[in-house]
Design a protein around this motif. Structure first.
Motif, mmCIF file in Angstrom:
data_model
loop_
_atom_site.group_PDB
_atom_site.id
_atom_site.type_symbol
_atom_site.label_atom_id
_atom_site.label_comp_id
_atom_site.label_asym_id
_atom_site.label_seq_id
_atom_site.Cartn_x
_atom_site.Cartn_y
_atom_site.Cartn_z
ATOM 1 N N PHE A 192 0.817 -1.208 0.000
ATOM 2 C CA PHE A 192 0.000 0.000 0.000
ATOM 3 C C PHE A 192 0.855 1.264 0.000
ATOM 4 N N PRO A 193 1.909 1.380 0.858
ATOM 5 C CA PRO A 193 2.737 2.598 0.802
ATOM 6 C C PRO A 193 3.384 2.819 -0.567
ATOM 7 N N GLN A 194 3.826 1.740 -1.212
ATOM 8 C CA GLN A 194 4.408 1.890 -2.548
ATOM 9 C C GLN A 194 3.373 2.391 -3.542
ATOM 10 N N TRP A 195 2.172 1.826 -3.481
ATOM 11 C CA TRP A 195 1.121 2.256 -4.404
ATOM 12 C C TRP A 195 0.731 3.704 -4.130
ATOM 13 N N ARG A 196 0.600 4.084 -2.857
ATOM 14 C CA ARG A 196 0.195 5.458 -2.548
ATOM 15 C C ARG A 196 1.247 6.458 -3.020
ATOM 16 N N THR A 197 2.519 6.102 -2.925
ATOM 17 C CA THR A 197 3.556 6.989 -3.451
ATOM 18 C C THR A 197 3.403 7.173 -4.957
ATOM 19 N N GLN A 198 3.111 6.086 -5.672
ATOM 20 C CA GLN A 198 2.875 6.190 -7.112
ATOM 21 C C GLN A 198 1.696 7.113 -7.406
ATOM 22 N N SER A 199 0.619 6.950 -6.654
ATOM 23 C CA SER A 199 -0.565 7.782 -6.834
ATOM 24 C C SER A 199 -0.243 9.253 -6.576
ATOM 25 N N ARG A 200 0.492 9.508 -5.514
ATOM 26 C CA ARG A 200 0.831 10.894 -5.173
ATOM 27 C C ARG A 200 1.756 11.510 -6.221
ATOM 28 N N LEU A 201 2.688 10.734 -6.750
ATOM 29 C CA LEU A 201 3.561 11.253 -7.798
ATOM 30 C C LEU A 201 2.772 11.597 -9.059
ATOM 31 N N TYR A 202 1.801 10.761 -9.400
ATOM 32 C CA TYR A 202 0.965 11.047 -10.570
ATOM 33 C C TYR A 202 0.206 12.355 -10.384
ATOM 34 N N HIS A 203 -0.412 12.521 -9.218
ATOM 35 C CA HIS A 203 -1.128 13.768 -8.952
ATOM 36 C C HIS A 203 -0.170 14.951 -8.919
ATOM 37 N N THR A 216 2.918 24.055 -2.717
ATOM 38 C CA THR A 216 1.487 23.744 -2.786
ATOM 39 C C THR A 216 1.281 22.300 -3.241
ATOM 40 N N VAL A 217 2.065 21.860 -4.220
ATOM 41 C CA VAL A 217 1.961 20.479 -4.702
ATOM 42 C C VAL A 217 2.264 19.504 -3.575
ATOM 43 N N ALA A 218 3.343 19.772 -2.826
ATOM 44 C CA ALA A 218 3.719 18.899 -1.718
ATOM 45 C C ALA A 218 2.584 18.784 -0.711
ATOM 46 N N HIS A 219 1.956 19.909 -0.389
ATOM 47 C CA HIS A 219 0.870 19.923 0.596
ATOM 48 C C HIS A 219 -0.356 19.169 0.066
ATOM 49 N N ARG A 220 -0.737 19.423 -1.178
ATOM 50 C CA ARG A 220 -1.938 18.800 -1.748
ATOM 51 C C ARG A 220 -1.778 17.299 -1.960
ATOM 52 N N CYS A 221 -0.542 16.860 -2.115
ATOM 53 C CA CYS A 221 -0.311 15.442 -2.427
ATOM 54 C C CYS A 221 0.137 14.637 -1.213
ATOM 55 N N GLY A 222 0.145 15.252 -0.031
ATOM 56 C CA GLY A 222 0.312 14.461 1.186
ATOM 57 C C GLY A 222 1.699 14.345 1.753
ATOM 58 N N TRP A 223 2.678 15.092 1.221
ATOM 59 C CA TRP A 223 4.003 15.030 1.814
ATOM 60 C C TRP A 223 4.066 15.952 3.034
ATOM 61 N N SER A 224 4.845 15.571 4.022
ATOM 62 C CA SER A 224 4.912 16.326 5.277
ATOM 63 C C SER A 224 5.603 17.660 5.100
ATOM 64 N N SER A 225 6.445 17.772 4.088
ATOM 65 C CA SER A 225 7.157 19.028 3.832
ATOM 66 C C SER A 225 7.558 19.082 2.364
ATOM 67 N N ALA A 226 7.897 20.279 1.903
ATOM 68 C CA ALA A 226 8.357 20.423 0.522
ATOM 69 C C ALA A 226 9.654 19.658 0.307
ATOM 70 N N SER A 227 10.529 19.651 1.312
ATOM 71 C CA SER A 227 11.814 18.949 1.156
ATOM 72 C C SER A 227 11.603 17.440 1.018
#
Length: 248
Positions: A192-203, A216-227
């Motif tokens: 599941f974590p691997q798939w969710r990363t793929q999904s977030r990268l696509y978005h 903004t992309v980092a925030h909308r796609c679920g990463w804890s920080s831009a870095s």
């Protein structure tokens, strides 16, 4: 897919697609290489969606029903190869890394599709050699067949920033965590974590194609920080999201 158009010969050509523009489901009797010199390309089949920014191409085997969608302004380049000419020996869509030389070969080969000169045939021979040497990339979102898995995937796609664990998503859809974990591995061949990363990268690629700021992309796609987003993006694509559109 329904109403699939059959175009026996896969065209070799270049064309421009506007942001959001689609090419409806169709199939060829030939293989095809699909490359976007700018923007982000998505190729969808019944089995899933493959996505590629401007340093990736998508191999579509002969007979595969597929549709295209443009994210951002798309400079689309198509290279058709006869069904008996499969330099990659691949029978499923695959994302390939496009280095500087392969990029220039694709651009040059699609510039004048009617040219049948010996020089252009030699260009194709080098292009085929470069295809064989191109690393394959797991940039794919498989289509779930089990309705329990589909329900969870739909929640994540609807809100890529949703922080819920697989257990919490399972509780929301009435499915146990162990069952879902097994389904992810069985249907998608990934956790599941691997798939969710793929999904977030696509978005994330879709948002970057619309010139959305990196933070903004980092925030909308679920990463804890831009870095954190920049690190995952760089490891996946070889460059930072801030240089995405400049590279294209």
């Amino acid at each position: 897919m329904s109403n699939i158009r059959h175009t026996p010969t896969a065209p070799t050509r270049a064309k421009v697609l506007s942001a959001g523009e689609r090419i409806d489901a169709h199939r060829h009797d030939d293989h095809q290489i699909v490359y976007a010199g700018s923007g982000v390309l998505a190729v969808t089949t019944d089995a899933g969606t493959w996505f590629a920014p401007a340093n990736r191409a998508i191999w579509v085997p002969a007979g595969t029903a597929h549709a295209h969608r443009a994210h951002g302004h798309l400079d689309l380049h198509l290279v058709g190869l006869p069904a008996d000419d499969n330099p990659l020996v691949l029978d499923a869509p695959t994302v390939l890394t496009v280095g500087p030389l392969l990029r220039e070969l694709i651009l040059a080969y699609t510039r004048d599709p009617d040219d049948d000169s010996p020089e252009r045939r030699r260009l194709l021979a080098v292009l085929r050699d470069q295809l064989r040497a191109s690393p394959q990339q797991p940039l794919r979102l498989p289509t779930p067949t089990d309705p329990r898995l589909a329900a969870v995937c739909a929640l994540v796609h609807a809100d890529p920033a949703d922080p819920r664990t697989l257990a919490a998503l399972g509780a929301a859809t009435g499915v146990g965590e162990r069952t879902l974990s097994r389904l992810f591995r069985h249907e998608f061949g990934m956790t599941f974590p691997q798939w969710r990363t793929q999904s977030r990268l696509y978005h994330a690629l879709r948002l970057l194609a619309e010139d959305t700021p990196v933070t903004t992309v980092a925030h909308r796609c679920g990463w804890s920080s831009a870095s954190a987003f920049i690190d995952v993006f760089r490891r996946s694509f070889g460059y930072t999201p801030g240089t995405h559109n400049r590279r294209a």
